[in-house]
Design a protein around this motif. Structure first.
Motif, PDB file in Angstrom:
ATOM      1  N   THR A  12      -3.492  -9.848   4.893  1.00 26.73           N
ATOM      2  CA  THR A  12      -2.105 -10.099   4.618  1.00 26.73           C
ATOM      3  C   THR A  12      -1.346  -9.003   4.754  1.00 26.73           C
ATOM      4  O   THR A  12      -1.462  -7.515   5.780  1.00 26.73           O
ATOM      5  CB  THR A  12      -2.655  -9.331   2.814  1.00 26.73           C
ATOM      6  OG1 THR A  12      -2.672  -8.497   2.296  1.00 26.73           O
ATOM      7  CG2 THR A  12      -3.496 -10.803   2.762  1.00 26.73           C
ATOM      8  N   ILE A  13       0.141  -8.459   4.086  1.00 28.38           N
ATOM      9  CA  ILE A  13       0.474  -7.445   4.225  1.00 28.38           C
ATOM     10  C   ILE A  13       0.128  -5.682   3.962  1.00 28.38           C
ATOM     11  O   ILE A  13       0.552  -5.047   4.199  1.00 28.38           O
ATOM     12  CB  ILE A  13       2.168  -7.767   4.104  1.00 28.38           C
ATOM     13  CG1 ILE A  13       4.108  -6.805   4.005  1.00 28.38           C
ATOM     14  CG2 ILE A  13       1.934  -8.788   2.263  1.00 28.38           C
ATOM     15  CD1 ILE A  13       4.194  -6.942   5.354  1.00 28.38           C
ATOM     16  N   ALA A  14      -0.301  -6.818   3.041  1.00 29.67           N
ATOM     17  CA  ALA A  14      -1.073  -5.475   1.973  1.00 29.67           C
ATOM     18  C   ALA A  14      -1.971  -5.015   2.854  1.00 29.67           C
ATOM     19  O   ALA A  14      -1.915  -3.601   2.893  1.00 29.67           O
ATOM     20  CB  ALA A  14      -1.226  -5.830   0.372  1.00 29.67           C
ATOM     21  N   ASP A  15      -2.597  -4.988   3.002  1.00 32.24           N
ATOM     22  CA  ASP A  15      -3.703  -4.681   4.355  1.00 32.24           C
ATOM     23  C   ASP A  15      -2.546  -4.122   5.449  1.00 32.24           C
ATOM     24  O   ASP A  15      -3.868  -2.851   6.218  1.00 32.24           O
ATOM     25  CB  ASP A  15      -4.341  -5.712   4.935  1.00 32.24           C
ATOM     26  CG  ASP A  15      -5.626  -6.826   4.357  1.00 32.24           C
ATOM     27  OD1 ASP A  15      -5.660  -6.236   3.429  1.00 32.24           O
ATOM     28  OD2 ASP A  15      -5.494  -8.008   4.372  1.00 32.24           O
ATOM     29  N   VAL A  16      -1.572  -4.556   6.104  1.00 31.68           N
ATOM     30  CA  VAL A  16      -1.063  -4.216   6.716  1.00 31.68           C
ATOM     31  C   VAL A  16      -0.320  -2.415   6.468  1.00 31.68           C
ATOM     32  O   VAL A  16      -0.441  -1.372   7.181  1.00 31.68           O
ATOM     33  CB  VAL A  16       0.432  -4.471   7.579  1.00 31.68           C
ATOM     34  CG1 VAL A  16       0.388  -3.791   8.590  1.00 31.68           C
ATOM     35  CG2 VAL A  16      -0.453  -5.697   8.166  1.00 31.68           C
ATOM     36  N   ALA A  17       0.138  -3.093   5.276  1.00 32.67           N
ATOM     37  CA  ALA A  17       0.911  -1.398   4.424  1.00 32.67           C
ATOM     38  C   ALA A  17      -0.053   0.206   4.466  1.00 32.67           C
ATOM     39  O   ALA A  17      -0.113   0.710   4.696  1.00 32.67           O
ATOM     40  CB  ALA A  17       1.206  -2.195   2.981  1.00 32.67           C
ATOM     41  N   GLU A  18      -1.580  -0.629   3.399  1.00 25.73           N
ATOM     42  CA  GLU A  18      -2.767   0.569   3.565  1.00 25.73           C
ATOM     43  C   GLU A  18      -2.795   0.985   4.812  1.00 25.73           C
ATOM     44  O   GLU A  18      -3.411   2.298   4.860  1.00 25.73           O
ATOM     45  CB  GLU A  18      -3.616  -0.682   2.560  1.00 25.73           C
ATOM     46  CG  GLU A  18      -4.864  -0.048   2.748  1.00 25.73           C
ATOM     47  CD  GLU A  18      -5.810  -0.034   1.703  1.00 25.73           C
ATOM     48  OE1 GLU A  18      -6.847   0.673   1.330  1.00 25.73           O
ATOM     49  OE2 GLU A  18      -5.743  -1.818   1.886  1.00 25.73           O
ATOM     50  N   LEU A  19      -3.067   0.240   5.753  1.00 20.06           N
ATOM     51  CA  LEU A  19      -3.951   0.832   7.197  1.00 20.06           C
ATOM     52  C   LEU A  19      -2.963   2.025   7.469  1.00 20.06           C
ATOM     53  O   LEU A  19      -2.884   2.902   8.487  1.00 20.06           O
ATOM     54  CB  LEU A  19      -4.088  -0.524   7.968  1.00 20.06           C
ATOM     55  CG  LEU A  19      -4.605  -0.010   8.956  1.00 20.06           C
ATOM     56  CD1 LEU A  19      -5.975   0.750   9.150  1.00 20.06           C
ATOM     57  CD2 LEU A  19      -5.073  -1.037  10.234  1.00 20.06           C
ATOM     58  N   ALA A  20      -1.036   0.912   7.735  1.00 19.20           N
ATOM     59  CA  ALA A  20      -0.543   2.186   7.978  1.00 19.20           C
ATOM     60  C   ALA A  20       0.319   3.488   7.165  1.00 19.20           C
ATOM     61  O   ALA A  20       0.731   4.468   7.604  1.00 19.20           O
ATOM     62  CB  ALA A  20       0.926   1.143   8.705  1.00 19.20           C
ATOM     63  N   GLY A  21      -0.349   3.652   5.851  1.00 19.99           N
ATOM     64  CA  GLY A  21      -0.223   4.303   4.964  1.00 19.99           C
ATOM     65  C   GLY A  21       1.278   4.206   4.687  1.00 19.99           C
ATOM     66  O   GLY A  21       2.032   5.608   4.410  1.00 19.99           O
ATOM     67  N   VAL A  46       3.482   0.696  11.683  1.00 23.45           N
ATOM     68  CA  VAL A  46       2.805  -0.463  10.786  1.00 23.45           C
ATOM     69  C   VAL A  46       2.679  -1.535  11.439  1.00 23.45           C
ATOM     70  O   VAL A  46       2.423  -2.687  11.490  1.00 23.45           O
ATOM     71  CB  VAL A  46       4.490  -0.897   9.821  1.00 23.45           C
ATOM     72  CG1 VAL A  46       4.686  -2.363   9.402  1.00 23.45           C
ATOM     73  CG2 VAL A  46       4.640  -0.186   8.665  1.00 23.45           C
ATOM     74  N   LEU A  47       3.673  -1.463  12.696  1.00 19.18           N
ATOM     75  CA  LEU A  47       3.138  -2.403  14.331  1.00 19.18           C
ATOM     76  C   LEU A  47       2.551  -1.993  14.292  1.00 19.18           C
ATOM     77  O   LEU A  47       1.156  -3.326  15.239  1.00 19.18           O
ATOM     78  CB  LEU A  47       4.288  -2.357  14.962  1.00 19.18           C
ATOM     79  CG  LEU A  47       5.930  -2.382  14.851  1.00 19.18           C
ATOM     80  CD1 LEU A  47       7.145  -2.159  15.917  1.00 19.18           C
ATOM     81  CD2 LEU A  47       6.129  -3.934  14.764  1.00 19.18           C
ATOM     82  N   ALA A  48       1.981  -0.737  14.989  1.00 20.86           N
ATOM     83  CA  ALA A  48       0.233  -0.643  15.423  1.00 20.86           C
ATOM     84  C   ALA A  48      -0.594  -1.014  14.565  1.00 20.86           C
ATOM     85  O   ALA A  48      -2.108  -1.967  14.626  1.00 20.86           O
ATOM     86  CB  ALA A  48      -0.063   0.360  15.375  1.00 20.86           C
ATOM     87  N   ALA A  49      -1.106  -1.453  13.170  1.00 15.53           N
ATOM     88  CA  ALA A  49      -1.762  -2.088  11.967  1.00 15.53           C
ATOM     89  C   ALA A  49      -1.368  -3.755  11.897  1.00 15.53           C
ATOM     90  O   ALA A  49      -2.891  -3.685  12.438  1.00 15.53           O
ATOM     91  CB  ALA A  49      -0.782  -1.191  10.795  1.00 15.53           C
ATOM     92  N   ALA A  50      -0.651  -3.849  12.252  1.00 15.48           N
ATOM     93  CA  ALA A  50      -0.628  -5.203  12.245  1.00 15.48           C
ATOM     94  C   ALA A  50      -0.902  -5.825  13.559  1.00 15.48           C
ATOM     95  O   ALA A  50      -1.940  -6.533  13.314  1.00 15.48           O
ATOM     96  CB  ALA A  50       1.270  -5.574  12.621  1.00 15.48           C
ATOM     97  N   ALA A  51      -0.683  -4.900  14.743  1.00 15.21           N
ATOM     98  CA  ALA A  51      -1.134  -5.700  15.913  1.00 15.21           C
ATOM     99  C   ALA A  51      -2.714  -5.479  15.751  1.00 15.21           C
ATOM    100  O   ALA A  51      -3.944  -5.937  15.877  1.00 15.21           O
ATOM    101  CB  ALA A  51      -0.988  -4.459  17.269  1.00 15.21           C
ATOM    102  N   LYS A  52      -3.368  -4.381  14.801  1.00 22.53           N
ATOM    103  CA  LYS A  52      -4.910  -3.870  15.053  1.00 22.53           C
ATOM    104  C   LYS A  52      -5.677  -5.341  14.034  1.00 22.53           C
ATOM    105  O   LYS A  52      -6.780  -5.075  14.001  1.00 22.53           O
ATOM    106  CB  LYS A  52      -4.871  -2.847  14.233  1.00 22.53           C
ATOM    107  CG  LYS A  52      -6.466  -2.077  14.213  1.00 22.53           C
ATOM    108  CD  LYS A  52      -6.581  -1.164  13.722  1.00 22.53           C
ATOM    109  CE  LYS A  52      -7.938  -0.506  14.194  1.00 22.53           C
ATOM    110  NZ  LYS A  52      -8.357   0.916  13.433  1.00 22.53           N
ATOM    111  N   LEU A  53      -5.067  -5.331  13.131  1.00 23.24           N
ATOM    112  CA  LEU A  53      -5.459  -6.180  12.044  1.00 23.24           C
ATOM    113  C   LEU A  53      -5.021  -7.879  12.558  1.00 23.24           C
ATOM    114  O   LEU A  53      -6.004  -9.269  12.027  1.00 23.24           O
ATOM    115  CB  LEU A  53      -4.731  -6.414  10.435  1.00 23.24           C
ATOM    116  CG  LEU A  53      -4.994  -5.083  10.021  1.00 23.24           C
ATOM    117  CD1 LEU A  53      -3.806  -5.052   8.599  1.00 23.24           C
ATOM    118  CD2 LEU A  53      -6.947  -4.992   9.745  1.00 23.24           C
ATOM    119  N   GLY A  54      -4.579  -8.119  13.081  1.00 21.39           N
ATOM    120  CA  GLY A  54      -3.300  -9.571  13.530  1.00 21.39           C
ATOM    121  C   GLY A  54      -3.331  -9.878  12.869  1.00 21.39           C
ATOM    122  O   GLY A  54      -3.535 -11.431  12.421  1.00 21.39           O
TER     123      GLY A  54
END
Length: 332
Positions: A12-21, A46-54
């Motif tokens: 989710t967007i929350a997962d992306v936000a958490e990983l990106a800090g 954020v883009l890197a986190a989104a890519a990593k999480l798919g």
């Protein structure tokens, strides 16, 4: 032990936000297709986190927040002309570049418009671009229950703006070119006369021919297609003239193929040939047809202004004209 049959939840967007800090709001802005304020460093994270999480954005959820669905309807009669391919390939590319997608609605006849109205259109779109001359602005607004309608077919009303090529300049230049080369008589091969754009185009040709004292021998009816150009060029109505003006390049190509013996080495021996649309194929040796065109990039830029700034649709009867130009090639 983990059950292999257990379905993994999508990120989710929350997962992306958490990983990106970053906060969810910043993550959402960074992933938006619209230009929204966020620092380059945070956007990159954020883009890197989104890519990593798919992670893939939920377009439906986004539409509920932004009140847009990033869909644009394009209403056409059909797509079979070479000029259609040139224009719509570029148009789709540019619309996608601003984060929107295109759906085509092929009308084909006035009866189909009535059918769409009776049955309803199941699409919610941000805007509708009307190229079909079977569709008036009011009807399209009803079809999509949307006031963001841009007319590109020569028709407009008090509630929908329009963009059209200004064909006077290009046609005048083509007819002047013919006159300067000794043309004194001409055939005019036209498209569907019910089209408001075609009616205007024919009227401008006739006015310029008269102004240049070139006699119009006959007006032959086609439908913009290559096949109709071949048909009229082979018909019993074909008459000798110094020049042939076609209101589409595709028809001019049909004429050229029937009368190849009149163009040795692609140069006119018995009559000069002019098309309209300046399609890409006319740049090559097979069909070096003198033609009238317009800057398609500038034309599409005007369309994109409306898609980027929906408030512009409130301009009502506003008319934007894109100038045309003449390109002389060996057929004339």
């Amino acid at each position: 032990m983990t059950d292999p049959r257990k379905r993994h939840t999508l990120p989710t967007i929350a997962d992306v936000a958490e990983l990106a800090g970053v906060s969810r709001a910043i993550a959402s802005r960074a992933l938006s297709s619209e230009p929204r304020p966020v620092s380059a460093d945070k956007r990159e994270r954020v883009l890197a986190a989104a890519a990593k999480l798919g992670f893939k954005p939920n377009l439906l959820a986004r539409s509920l927040t932004t009140k847009t669905v990033n869909l644009v309807a394009v209403i056409v009669n059909h797509i079979h002309d070479l000029s259609d391919l040139d224009l719509f390939d570029l148009l789709i590319s540019q619309i996608q570049s601003i984060g929107k997608q295109v759906i085509f609605v092929r009308v084909g006849s006035a009866e189909r418009i009535d059918e769409f109205l009776r049955n309803g259109i199941a699409y919610h779109v941000d805007a509708a671009l009307v190229f079909s001359d079977f569709a008036d602005a009011e009807t399209v607004r009803k079809m999509f229950r949307n006031d963001s309608v841009l007319m590109l077919n020569g028709m407009r009303d008090a509630s929908s703006p329009a963009i059209i090529p200004d064909e006077q300049v290009g046609i005048a230049a083509a007819v002047t070119d013919a006159r300067n080369k000794g043309v004194r008589s001409a055939l005019l091969v036209t498209g569907r006369s019910a089209s408001p754009v075609e009616q205007t185009r024919i009227a401008v040709y006739k006015s310029e021919l008269q102004r240049q004292e070139i006699r119009l021998v006959a007006e032959l009816r086609g439908d913009y297609s290559y096949q109709s150009g071949r048909h009229v060029a082979s018909s019993s109505d074909w008459q000798a003239a110094d020049a042939v003006f076609c209101t589409s390049d595709a028809m001019a190509m049909g004429v050229l193929d029937v009368h190849r013996n009149a163009f040795p080495d692609n140069r006119p021996r018995t009559f000069r040939l002019y098309g309209f649309d300046d399609v890409t194929l006319a740049e090559y040796e097979a069909y070096p047809i003198s033609s009238i065109g317009y800057d398609k990039a500038a034309y599409i830029d005007e369309i994109l202004k409306f898609l980027r700034e929906p408030a512009l649709f409130n301009a009502g009867e506003k008319l934007i004209q894109v100038p045309t130009y003449f390109v002389a090639r060996s057929s004339s």
